[in-house]
Design a protein around this motif. Sequence first.
Motif, PDB file in Angstrom:
ATOM      1  N   GLU A   1      49.880  69.056  41.463  1.00  0.00           N
ATOM      2  CA  GLU A   1      49.855  70.476  41.059  1.00  0.00           C
ATOM      3  C   GLU A   1      49.230  71.335  42.153  1.00  0.00           C
ATOM      4  O   GLU A   1      49.733  72.401  42.482  1.00  0.00           O
TER       5      GLU A   1
ATOM      6  N   ARG B   1      37.390  70.902  40.845  1.00  0.00           N
ATOM      7  CA  ARG B   1      37.652  70.722  39.415  1.00  0.00           C
ATOM      8  C   ARG B   1      36.977  69.465  38.879  1.00  0.00           C
ATOM      9  O   ARG B   1      36.550  69.406  37.753  1.00  0.00           O
TER      10      ARG B   1
ATOM     11  N   HIS C   1      50.158  64.906  38.447  1.00  0.00           N
ATOM     12  CA  HIS C   1      48.768  64.610  38.786  1.00  0.00           C
ATOM     13  C   HIS C   1      48.127  65.910  39.295  1.00  0.00           C
ATOM     14  O   HIS C   1      48.805  66.730  39.929  1.00  0.00           O
ATOM     15  N   PRO C   2      46.843  66.123  39.045  1.00  0.00           N
ATOM     16  CA  PRO C   2      46.195  67.356  39.533  1.00  0.00           C
ATOM     17  C   PRO C   2      46.404  67.587  41.034  1.00  0.00           C
ATOM     18  O   PRO C   2      46.535  68.740  41.475  1.00  0.00           O
TER      19      PRO C   2
ATOM     20  N   VAL D   1      41.015  70.457  43.965  1.00  0.00           N
ATOM     21  CA  VAL D   1      40.955  69.307  43.051  1.00  0.00           C
ATOM     22  C   VAL D   1      39.534  68.735  43.018  1.00  0.00           C
ATOM     23  O   VAL D   1      39.009  68.395  41.951  1.00  0.00           O
TER      24      VAL D   1
END
Lengths: 316, 211
Positions: free
Chosen positions: B131, B209, B127-128, B206
């Motif tokens: 990461e 993004r 999952h972002p 996140v």
Amino acid sequence: MRAFTYERAASPVQAAAAAAANPDAKFIAGGTNLLDLMKLEIETPTHLIDVNGLGLDTIEATSEGGLRVGALVRNTDLAADERVRRNYGVLSRAILAGASGQLRNRATTAGNLLQRTRCPYFYDTAQPCNKRQPGSGCSAIGGFSRQLGIVGTSEACIATNPSDMAVGLRVLDATVETMKPDATTRRIAIAEFHRLPGDTPHIETVLERGEFITAVTLPSPVGGKHLYRKVRDRASYAFALVSVAAVIQQDGTGRVAIGGVAHKPWRVEAAEAELPRGAKAASERLLDGAKPSHENAFKVTLVERTLGSVLEEARS
Amino acid sequence: MPILHELELNRRDLMVGGCTLAALTAVPTVVQAQPSPAGALALTKVSLTVNGQSHDLEIDTRTTLLDALREHLHLTGSKKGCDHGQCGACTVIIDGRRVNSCLTLAIMNEGMEITTIEGLGTPGNLHPMQEAFIKHDGYQCGYCTPGQICSGVAVLGEIKAGIPSHVTSDLTQPVTLSDAEIRERMSGNICRCGAYSNIVEAMTEVAGRQG
């Protein structure tokens, strides 16, 4: 945790009747306080009545121009409601000052009103506590009392009500709506809902056996500046040492309720006449008859200063 | 309000089972109407939907959702720290909202869509937020990390949905992302290694993004 049986209530009146029929039954909604206490065996119900399926989770306008908040509206949703944010900001602020995001997502309006004290001796089952075990004595008096009550206390109990939300509801003159096991309903002013400890500190509200909270209503908006200031040991996720809920009008008149000082949200309407004269005059009336311990005497000063800070913010 | 779904519409694993959501919520049922003698063991059947998969269990009524996940479904990503709702290590996402799984009974969550850390990402398809935690070193020992990540994902959803917090300055204006907002909203997740500032950086990245 002690074993218990479990049922899902089919209606408010069925929930009330089921609770009335079994003195060892408890309602469960969010469960965030009850399950914690059950793990510690401070609460030992033998039967749980899950009321989460009853709806009662909407906020609706009343014909009097106020809002009717369903008993099962989650704290997150009540604080985030646009009408509450716009017209009852002190309530949004109070709720958001309490607990954590995870807890507010599950905790309900009615459950928040019924949460138990966080007095360390109530939690310590090795110590006497009149609230946990009536007649056993109070370990807090003469004990570690920094967090505890300074006004409206008794020889039997100096615990405080831990709710922030209830302080906001008290300053707004909310009403608690209930249903009894015989399907009759009643409306209880928030001022009357929580009891002072007296010699029965284990009885915390005026609810009768089986009586089920269905909603909390807010009267029509009163305008003014809505402020909630909470003073605590951490910046977030801690109970109040002192909190002040205030609705202050442009002319300096207004209402204030105090949290963290008593067995119920503390409001003295007569003290509000002193508000235009400032925090010292108002807090003296508010805390008239206070009996702080040597460990929590600082709360008397803290109430005055927190109120002073709130009044200053209201003027700015 | 399915906050998580708005946030994660592209994630196939979260979409699976989304339609089972409303099936059980409206019909009150008596699971066991007759109280058993005090102290007697009470077993009950429960069906849980976890990470898109349905599981039928027979459990003691006392079983918390956390214990059902860890001890019965062997999903040990969610951690038991304090078991009293104080540390946040057990945080999971239920119907899009973060919840302390230690303070809810498994049986109270029948029919709801439960997402644990195992459902957010996999070692090969992180999952972002996972990461970003790795990139920004948002942990040391890792014990609180599954709860931090579940909470972090849901917090960004809460901000996007306009839910205010204690530090939101104007309740009548939209909520904007800031370090202060993240710190306040994450206060229910304790990290004794003290990775807080790196967690804020990971979440900020996140959020950026996502735009």
